[in-house]
Scaffold this active site. Structure first.
Site, PDB file in Angstrom:
ATOM      1  N   GLU A   1       0.871  -1.248   0.151  1.00  0.00           N
ATOM      2  CA  GLU A   1      -0.557  -0.213   0.053  1.00  0.00           C
ATOM      3  C   GLU A   1       0.619   1.090  -0.046  1.00  0.00           C
ATOM      4  O   GLU A   1       1.565   1.658   1.102  1.00  0.00           O
ATOM      5  CB  GLU A   1      -0.317  -0.341   1.279  1.00  0.00           C
ATOM      6  CG  GLU A   1      -1.805   1.503   1.474  1.00  0.00           C
ATOM      7  CD  GLU A   1      -2.706   1.117   2.728  1.00  0.00           C
ATOM      8  OE1 GLU A   1      -2.408   2.746   2.923  1.00  0.00           O
ATOM      9  OE2 GLU A   1      -3.059   0.617   3.146  1.00  0.00           O
TER      10      GLU A   1
ATOM     11  N   CYS B   1      -4.354   7.268   5.634  1.00  0.00           N
ATOM     12  CA  CYS B   1      -3.891   6.222   4.265  1.00  0.00           C
ATOM     13  C   CYS B   1      -4.978   7.140   3.290  1.00  0.00           C
ATOM     14  O   CYS B   1      -5.433   6.934   2.873  1.00  0.00           O
ATOM     15  CB  CYS B   1      -3.697   5.320   4.492  1.00  0.00           C
ATOM     16  SG  CYS B   1      -4.523   4.032   4.142  1.00  0.00           S
TER      17      CYS B   1
END
Length: 510
Positions: free
Chosen positions: A245, A282
């Protein structure tokens, strides 16, 4: 040369607190990986795995006060946030234990011979097996949920894969404490403590992904760091899966009708989402497409008031603070960019939130300096792009990279199926792994249907790092053909001694 010390650092002051470890040498990385590799057989029994995961959750809960205290000292995220994150981490460990007990993740399929088929079908039995040792790279912004005992570790152990964790330098002391608790939980069930390895240091991270006994890797962090490790994983003599990620802008579209209906609520909701955790999530909304008219003005006014009332906060480390200040300054200096609330330094060690506005036509075509606004800026900042019409908004969306989330705010009528609601969802779906309607992306529920991933650069694969299906990353299918019953693993035998859900001659059995 002596190994470099690893210090716990207080982000509120920038001062070193104490030495907690030393950076791992290549030999120490090798030892950690080999110890993990040797622990594979101890995880073969699903009953042992499930019990280990539940005991790990119990041990973390039992040490809650100490863990939260150390985590707060190293991250400045605050006891309330950290207590909630620890609870989420323990829930996640238990949820994977339940998945292990159920056994559906093994995807057992049995087909008996059929000579009448074209071509004939032999006896085939398929299920999934663990890949092997998994390298886990901890995230800075979630010291529990995406770190030593986080989702990558929990799902890997649930799959039957030992782990070696590369600790994040922002919380090394916490990493040592959590690893020790996991190892203690392992030994209580006869699993060698090497099943959870821990190493520190940049070079150790590189050595880890290149080690021949590492079978897969999970990463949460920056585009630059993740891409370097992804390339290293692909360049190995035997490439391995790398589930990274990396970064996400998390666009939000506010329709003109939605802004006309509830501009003030959208503005205040946006402020809460983009400043949550000092903008260090995020899934922070980093780009908002809002209408250019009067309703959009009301939204900006509401956002201005809400952000202005938000206190300055401390970022996870001073390097992030420096990068945030530099990124804000570079973006604010672009032509036609305005700062209704200027983000910047809130003090010697803190930052204050803010946002920028820009005409959407500056982002609708590529190749210019405004492309910088389409890159993630980590911290409490968002960019509001004011669009004149739907075509302009669509043009901006067409230029966005992959994201973890994409959000649309619709009016009541649009949400009921009138107008462009369905069309906008169709435009957002190719951009993200999670599409939200009339909500905010911060807050990722741990649930079976959750998907936390998205097209590159959000992630390097199509999988999720949150939710039950995260276990699939660490498994591979294998089929046995015409194998005698006595030689088959118990998961694939006709009498189903383990009571597993399976597909048997085309019929789903539970």
């Amino acid at each position: 040369m002596a190994a470099a010390p690893v210090w716990s650092v207080d982000p509120r002051t920038g001062k070193q607190r104490e030495q907690v470890a030393v950076e791992a040498t290549a030999q120490e990385v090798d030892s950690a990986v080999r110890a993990a590799h040797a622990a594979r057989s101890a995880l073969a029994d699903r009953t042992v795995r499930a019990a280990f995961l539940r005991t790990a959750a119990d041990r973390l809960e039992g040490a809650k006060e100490q863990l939260v205290e150390v985590a707060d000292a190293e991250t400045a995220l605050g006891p309330v946030r950290l207590t909630g994150e620890l609870a989420r981490t323990c829930y996640q460990l238990r949820a994977f234990a339940d998945i292990v007990d159920e056994g559906a993740f093994l995807d057992v399929v049995i087909d008996h011979p059929d000579d009448t088929a074209t071509p004939p079908v032999p006896d085939l039995r398929r299920y999934k097996v663990p890949l092997g040792v998994v390298a886990v790279y901890s995230a800075s912004n979630f010291p529990f949920a995406f770190s030593v005992a986080g989702g990558d570790t929990a799902s890997a152990l649930a799959a039957g894969c030992p782990v070696v964790v590369k600790a994040h330098p922002d919380h090394p002391g916490l990493s040592e404490l959590v690893a020790a608790l996991l190892r203690r939980a392992a030994t209580e069930h006869g699993v060698p403590e090497g099943v959870v390895g821990l190493v520190h240091g940049f070079e150790a991270g590189v050595e880890l992904v290149e080690h021949p006994l590492v079978a897969a890797a999970g990463f949460t962090g920056s585009v630059r760091g993740g891409r370097a490790l992804f390339d290293a994983a692909a360049a190995r003599p035997v490439p391995i899966p790398f589930h990274g990620e990396l970064g996400s802008l998390n666009p939000v579209v506010v329709t003109e009708a939605a802004a006309a209906e509830r501009a003030e609520a959208i503005g205040s909701g946006l402020a809460g989402s983009m400043t949550m955790g000092v903008g260090q999530f995020c899934v922070k909304p980093g780009l908002v497409l809002a209408p250019a008219g009067a309703a959009g003005d009301r939204l900006v006014k509401s956002l201005t008031e809400a952000v202005s009332d938000t206190d300055a906060g401390v970022l996870l480390d001073h390097r992030m603070r420096d990068n945030f200040l530099a990124g804000v300054a570079e973006r604010a200096a672009l032509p036609d960019v305005e700062s209704p609330v200027t983000p910047g330094a809130g003090g010697e060690h803190s930052v204050s939130p803010g946002f920028l506005t820009v005409p959407a036509d500056r982002l609708a075509t590529g190749g210019g300096v405004h492309d910088l606004l389409l890159e993630e800026c980590f911290g409490p900042i968002t960019v509001v792009a004011r669009y004149e019409d739907d075509d302009q908004a669509k043009a901006v969306l067409s230029r966005l990279p992959g994201n973890l989330t994409a959000t649309v705010h619709l009016s009541t009528e649009e949400a009921a199926g009138e107008g462009r609601g369905a069309e906008i969802l169709a435009e957002l779906t190719p951009l993200a792994g999670r599409v939200l309607v009339n909500g905010w992306p911060t807050g990722v529920a741990v649930a079976p249907a959750q998907h936390h991933g998205g097209p590159y650069p959000a992630t390097t694969s199509t999988s999720t790092s949150v939710g039950g299906t995260a276990i699939e990353r660490w498994l591979r299918p294998v089929a046995y053909q015409n194998a005698p019953e006595a030689l088959l693993p118990p998961e694939l035998r006709d009498d189903n001694p383990l009571g597993l859900p399976r597909r048997y001659d085309g019929r789903l059995e539970r």
